[in-house]
Design an enzyme around this catalytic site. Structure first.
Site, PDB file in Angstrom:
ATOM      1  N   LYS A  12      47.787  42.357  37.216  1.00 52.97           N
ATOM      2  CA  LYS A  12      48.384  42.065  38.520  1.00 52.97           C
ATOM      3  C   LYS A  12      47.470  41.053  39.195  1.00 52.97           C
ATOM      4  O   LYS A  12      46.443  41.396  39.777  1.00 52.97           O
ATOM      5  CB  LYS A  12      48.490  43.347  39.350  1.00 52.97           C
ATOM      6  CG  LYS A  12      49.631  43.374  40.323  1.00 52.97           C
ATOM      7  CD  LYS A  12      49.483  42.627  41.601  1.00 52.97           C
ATOM      8  CE  LYS A  12      48.374  42.871  42.525  1.00 52.97           C
ATOM      9  NZ  LYS A  12      48.214  41.718  43.457  1.00 52.97           N
ATOM     10  N   GLY A  33      52.878  40.290  42.399  1.00 55.00           N
ATOM     11  CA  GLY A  33      53.351  41.149  43.484  1.00 55.00           C
ATOM     12  C   GLY A  33      52.219  41.636  44.354  1.00 55.00           C
ATOM     13  O   GLY A  33      51.062  41.247  44.181  1.00 55.00           O
ATOM     14  N   GLY A  70      49.565  44.249  46.152  1.00 56.97           N
ATOM     15  CA  GLY A  70      48.705  45.333  45.699  1.00 56.97           C
ATOM     16  C   GLY A  70      49.291  46.699  46.025  1.00 56.97           C
ATOM     17  O   GLY A  70      49.254  47.616  45.208  1.00 56.97           O
ATOM     18  N   VAL A  76      52.940  46.713  43.379  1.00 55.04           N
ATOM     19  CA  VAL A  76      52.708  46.598  41.929  1.00 55.04           C
ATOM     20  C   VAL A  76      51.360  47.220  41.558  1.00 55.04           C
ATOM     21  O   VAL A  76      51.257  48.023  40.615  1.00 55.04           O
ATOM     22  CB  VAL A  76      52.770  45.110  41.488  1.00 55.04           C
ATOM     23  CG1 VAL A  76      52.401  44.979  40.017  1.00 55.04           C
ATOM     24  CG2 VAL A  76      54.154  44.536  41.749  1.00 55.04           C
ATOM     25  N   GLY A  77      50.324  46.870  42.329  1.00 53.23           N
ATOM     26  CA  GLY A  77      48.993  47.406  42.050  1.00 53.23           C
ATOM     27  C   GLY A  77      48.988  48.920  42.128  1.00 53.23           C
ATOM     28  O   GLY A  77      48.460  49.616  41.252  1.00 53.23           O
ATOM     29  N   GLU A  91      34.552  46.095  40.830  1.00 53.76           N
ATOM     30  CA  GLU A  91      33.680  44.974  41.225  1.00 53.76           C
ATOM     31  C   GLU A  91      34.037  44.635  42.657  1.00 53.76           C
ATOM     32  O   GLU A  91      35.101  44.061  42.917  1.00 53.76           O
ATOM     33  CB  GLU A  91      33.927  43.763  40.320  1.00 53.76           C
ATOM     34  CG  GLU A  91      33.551  43.975  38.858  1.00 53.76           C
ATOM     35  CD  GLU A  91      32.054  43.977  38.636  1.00 53.76           C
ATOM     36  OE1 GLU A  91      31.293  43.685  39.576  1.00 53.76           O
ATOM     37  OE2 GLU A  91      31.636  44.299  37.512  1.00 53.76           O
ATOM     38  N   CYS A 124      31.789  36.605  46.050  1.00 56.19           N
ATOM     39  CA  CYS A 124      31.200  37.934  46.228  1.00 56.19           C
ATOM     40  C   CYS A 124      29.684  37.861  46.154  1.00 56.19           C
ATOM     41  O   CYS A 124      28.997  38.669  46.752  1.00 56.19           O
ATOM     42  CB  CYS A 124      31.743  38.883  45.172  1.00 56.19           C
ATOM     43  SG  CYS A 124      31.558  38.222  43.507  1.00 56.19           S
ATOM     44  N   GLU A 168      30.764  41.971  55.142  1.00 60.43           N
ATOM     45  CA  GLU A 168      31.072  40.804  54.316  1.00 60.43           C
ATOM     46  C   GLU A 168      32.057  39.909  55.076  1.00 60.43           C
ATOM     47  O   GLU A 168      33.155  40.347  55.414  1.00 60.43           O
ATOM     48  CB  GLU A 168      31.684  41.266  52.994  1.00 60.43           C
ATOM     49  CG  GLU A 168      31.928  40.114  52.044  1.00 60.43           C
ATOM     50  CD  GLU A 168      32.616  40.570  50.768  1.00 60.43           C
ATOM     51  OE1 GLU A 168      33.654  41.253  50.859  1.00 60.43           O
ATOM     52  OE2 GLU A 168      32.132  40.225  49.679  1.00 60.43           O
TER      53      GLU A 168
HETATM   54  P1  NAD Z   1      41.602  42.790  47.909  1.00 63.81           P
HETATM   55  O1  NAD Z   1      40.835  44.056  47.764  1.00 63.81           O
HETATM   56  O2  NAD Z   1      42.434  42.630  49.109  1.00 63.81           O
HETATM   57  O3  NAD Z   1      42.616  42.616  46.667  1.00 63.81           O
HETATM   58  C1  NAD Z   1      42.178  42.496  45.325  1.00 63.81           C
HETATM   59  C2  NAD Z   1      43.359  42.773  44.406  1.00 63.81           C
HETATM   60  O4  NAD Z   1      43.765  44.130  44.546  1.00 63.81           O
HETATM   61  C3  NAD Z   1      44.598  41.929  44.733  1.00 63.81           C
HETATM   62  O5  NAD Z   1      45.266  41.602  43.534  1.00 63.81           O
HETATM   63  C4  NAD Z   1      45.431  42.879  45.568  1.00 63.81           C
HETATM   64  O6  NAD Z   1      46.817  42.597  45.530  1.00 63.81           O
HETATM   65  C5  NAD Z   1      45.135  44.204  44.887  1.00 63.81           C
HETATM   66  N1  NAD Z   1      45.338  45.371  45.753  1.00 63.81           N
HETATM   67  C6  NAD Z   1      45.286  45.429  47.100  1.00 63.81           C
HETATM   68  N2  NAD Z   1      45.571  46.682  47.525  1.00 63.81           N
HETATM   69  C7  NAD Z   1      45.804  47.432  46.422  1.00 63.81           C
HETATM   70  C8  NAD Z   1      46.146  48.790  46.197  1.00 63.81           C
HETATM   71  N3  NAD Z   1      46.292  49.643  47.199  1.00 63.81           N
HETATM   72  N4  NAD Z   1      46.292  49.210  44.928  1.00 63.81           N
HETATM   73  C9  NAD Z   1      46.123  48.369  43.887  1.00 63.81           C
HETATM   74  N5  NAD Z   1      45.812  47.060  44.031  1.00 63.81           N
HETATM   75  C10 NAD Z   1      45.646  46.602  45.286  1.00 63.81           C
HETATM   76  O7  NAD Z   1      40.553  41.613  47.741  1.00 63.81           O
HETATM   77  P2  NAD Z   1      40.786  40.043  47.915  1.00 63.81           P
HETATM   78  O8  NAD Z   1      40.920  39.732  49.370  1.00 63.81           O
HETATM   79  O9  NAD Z   1      41.838  39.592  46.983  1.00 63.81           O
HETATM   80  O10 NAD Z   1      39.390  39.445  47.379  1.00 63.81           O
HETATM   81  C11 NAD Z   1      38.247  39.328  48.167  1.00 63.81           C
HETATM   82  C12 NAD Z   1      37.307  40.505  47.933  1.00 63.81           C
HETATM   83  O11 NAD Z   1      37.007  40.586  46.553  1.00 63.81           O
HETATM   84  C13 NAD Z   1      35.975  40.358  48.635  1.00 63.81           C
HETATM   85  O12 NAD Z   1      35.612  41.578  49.212  1.00 63.81           O
HETATM   86  C14 NAD Z   1      35.009  40.015  47.510  1.00 63.81           C
HETATM   87  O13 NAD Z   1      33.674  40.370  47.716  1.00 63.81           O
HETATM   88  C15 NAD Z   1      35.598  40.767  46.387  1.00 63.81           C
HETATM   89  N6  NAD Z   1      35.164  40.168  45.121  1.00 63.81           N
HETATM   90  C16 NAD Z   1      34.255  40.862  44.356  1.00 63.81           C
HETATM   91  C17 NAD Z   1      33.779  40.300  43.183  1.00 63.81           C
HETATM   92  C18 NAD Z   1      32.819  41.028  42.288  1.00 63.81           C
HETATM   93  O14 NAD Z   1      32.715  40.654  41.133  1.00 63.81           O
HETATM   94  N7  NAD Z   1      32.111  42.044  42.762  1.00 63.81           N
HETATM   95  C19 NAD Z   1      34.234  39.039  42.796  1.00 63.81           C
HETATM   96  C20 NAD Z   1      35.148  38.363  43.603  1.00 63.81           C
HETATM   97  C21 NAD Z   1      35.618  38.957  44.769  1.00 63.81           C
END
Ligand code: NAD
Length: 466
Positions: free
Chosen positions: A169, A200, A202, A205-206, A244, A278, A372
């Site tokens: 996803k 889709g 999160g 679909v997530g 992560e 990140c 963050e």
């Molecule tokens: P996010 O947590 O909003 O979403 C990440 C993914 O999870 C997306 O595909 C989203 O659609 C999905 N998602 C959201 N809610 C969900 C749910 N309830 N169930 C299942 N899936 C769900 O994060 P973002 O805004 O896309 O990315 C930024 C964040 O990612 C920052 O906090 C950053 O630090 C972190 N990040 C971490 C790393 C690492 O390796 N540690 C790397 C890159 C980004």
């Protein structure tokens, strides 16, 4: 204008069952560049069923067979790599240099995974026991937007090499890039159902992937808030998880450092991917005795940055607003604005650009020092000695990454060894996608990359026979 309204399920492109559509805008200009259709629970269930059906045959493929398929995936990406990088620029707002680097590495993940396909990585003996590493099952891969092809391919390479089938996803903010990656997956011609991609939200679909009893493993990269929820939900079906999550990484400038070089290093770490990384070094720890020198160098360094490249726009208007709210918060809480501030840089009003911003006089209890921000907003915090630097560096919920800069390498290493962070870089930026990557504390659970990344998709079976 591009349209994305299909998912890749069971070896072919299928129309989306979900019907909600969304416009896609270029974050640098605001221009409408595409329209996409979100999948729904039915699309996710279909993908999971396909991955489940494909697992028994894929899990027993030989290492040579998997090596061959990984090669095909790399080859398919190589053919489209320039197009993919161009889309990463257009849809995400990345600089061409960054887009080329991460999309090239996305392809390389499949090549690197081939090196892990050795018998000793899947079987060992101990006393009278034969210890076999077997693929855990269907893996759900959930990825963020800040370099989406990189996350999709990195996770898929490890999972497929391990013998897992996958349901991916991608971020809902990266669907045009995901479309190209899906087309590459289709071109590679793996057995139907081994790779499935559903676009889709999160929460739809997530969430279906997270709750499915037919998914045995989740690898999630994203925010700590969502990661915590996923961790809790995954327990219901006892899924294995790799999380992560976010970071608030320190760059410690030691008092023996060449300050000009140290500040240049700190700005590179802090403004990496314009802070949408990140591992961005968003807190700069400066010895109190050298603050004035550091301020001058920081101001000059930031003023020399060019908006557009390397300073790219924020991925979305919503994220732009979020970053602005942190700049306001920093001012309200009494931090001193050294350079930058609220609003858009002059001449760049159409895009989601944030002025590269540095706060000084920040104390570690301020919101901008703890949370963050994920944008080009850095906090300078002073310390008196190495002990205090380490204490401040460790006094956050996160523990993903850290940087140390100093003349005396032995001392820098001593400091590095006291930091609660999954990775520490001393005096140089290292790009190594084969050594373990992941966080301490609220930055997550587990490790990706290399052998550690492969093992995250394997279960251990011990058989005793004399
Ligand atoms: P996010 O947590 O909003 O979403 C990440 C993914 O999870 C997306 O595909 C989203 O659609 C999905 N998602 C959201 N809610 C969900 C749910 N309830 N169930 C299942 N899936 C769900 O994060 P973002 O805004 O896309 O990315 C930024 C964040 O990612 C920052 O906090 C950053 O630090 C972190 N990040 C971490 C790393 C690492 O390796 N540690 C790397 C890159 C980004």
């Amino acid at each position: 204008m591009k349209t994305v309204n299909q998912h890749f399920i069971n070896g072919r492109f299928v129309d989306s069952h979900g019907q909600e559509t969304v416009d896609i805008h270029n974050p640098a200009t605001g221009e409408l560049i595409g329209r996409s259709t979100y999948g729904d629970e039915v699309d996710a269930e279909r993908a999971i069923a396909a991955a489940k059906a494909a697992f028994p045959a894929w899990s027993v493929t030989t290492l040579d067979e998997r090596r061959e398929y990984l090669q095909r995936l790399a080859d398919a990406l190589t053919e489209r790599i320039d197009e993919l990088a161009a889309m990463t620029v257009t849809e995400y707002g990345a600089t061409p240099l960054f887009a080329g680097a991460i999309d090239g590495q996305a392809r390389d993940f499949f090549l690197l995974a081939q090196d892990l396909l050795t018998p000793e990585n899947f079987q060992e003996t101990h006393n009278t026991a034969t210890i076999t590493k077997v693929p855990v099952g269907v893996a759900g891969l959930l990825t963020p937007w800040n370099g989406n092809p990189w996350f999709v391919c990195g996770k898929a390479a490890s999972a497929l090499a391990a013998g897992c089938t996958v349901v991916i996803k991608p971020s809902e903010l990266s669907m045009l890039q995901a479309q190209i990656v899906m087309e590459c997956f289709a071109k590679a011609g793996l057995p139907a159902g081994v790779i499935n991609v559903v676009n889709g939200l999160g929460a739809v679909v997530g969430n279906t992937i997270v709750h499915s009893p037919d998914v045995q493993k989740l690898s999630f990269t994203g925010s700590t808030k969502v990661g915590k929820q996923i961790g809790r939900d995954a327990t219901e079906t006892m899924k294995r998880v790799t999380l992560e999550l976010g970071g608030k990484s320190p760059t410690i400038i030691l008092d023996d450092a060449d300050l000009k070089n140290a500040v240049e290093f700190a700005l590179n770490a802090g403004f990496m991917n314009t802070g949408q990384a990140c591992i961005a070094g968003s807190r700069i720890l400066v010895p109190e005795s050298r603050l004035d020198e550091a301020k001058q160098a920081l101001k000059a360094g930031v003023e020399a940055l060019t908006i557009g490249d390397p300073i790219q726009p924020m991925v979305s208007t919503g994220h732009y607003e979020r970053v602005q709210s942190y700049i306001r918060k920093g001012i309200e809480e009494g931090a001193e604005l050294l350079v930058g501030g609220e609003g858009k840089p002059a001449g760049f009003e159409a895009g989601n650009y944030v002025k590269p911003t540095v706060f000084v006089g920040v104390t570690n209890d301020m919101t901008i020092a703890q949370e963050e921000i994920f944008g080009p907003v850095l906090s300078v915090i002073t310390y008196r000695d190495d002990d205090e630097a380490v204490a401040i560096a460790n006094d956050v919920d996160y523990g993903l990454h850290a940087y140390v800069y100093g003349e005396d390498k032995k001392r820098a290493r001593t400091v590095a060894n006291r930091l609660l962070a999954g990775r520490v870089m001393i005096n140089e930026m290292v790009d190594d996608p084969t050594s373990p990557f992941g966080g301490f504390k609220m930055s997550g659970i587990g490790r990706e990359f290399g052998l550690h990344g492969l093992q995250a998709y394997l279960e251990t079976r011990t058989v005793y026979a004399t």
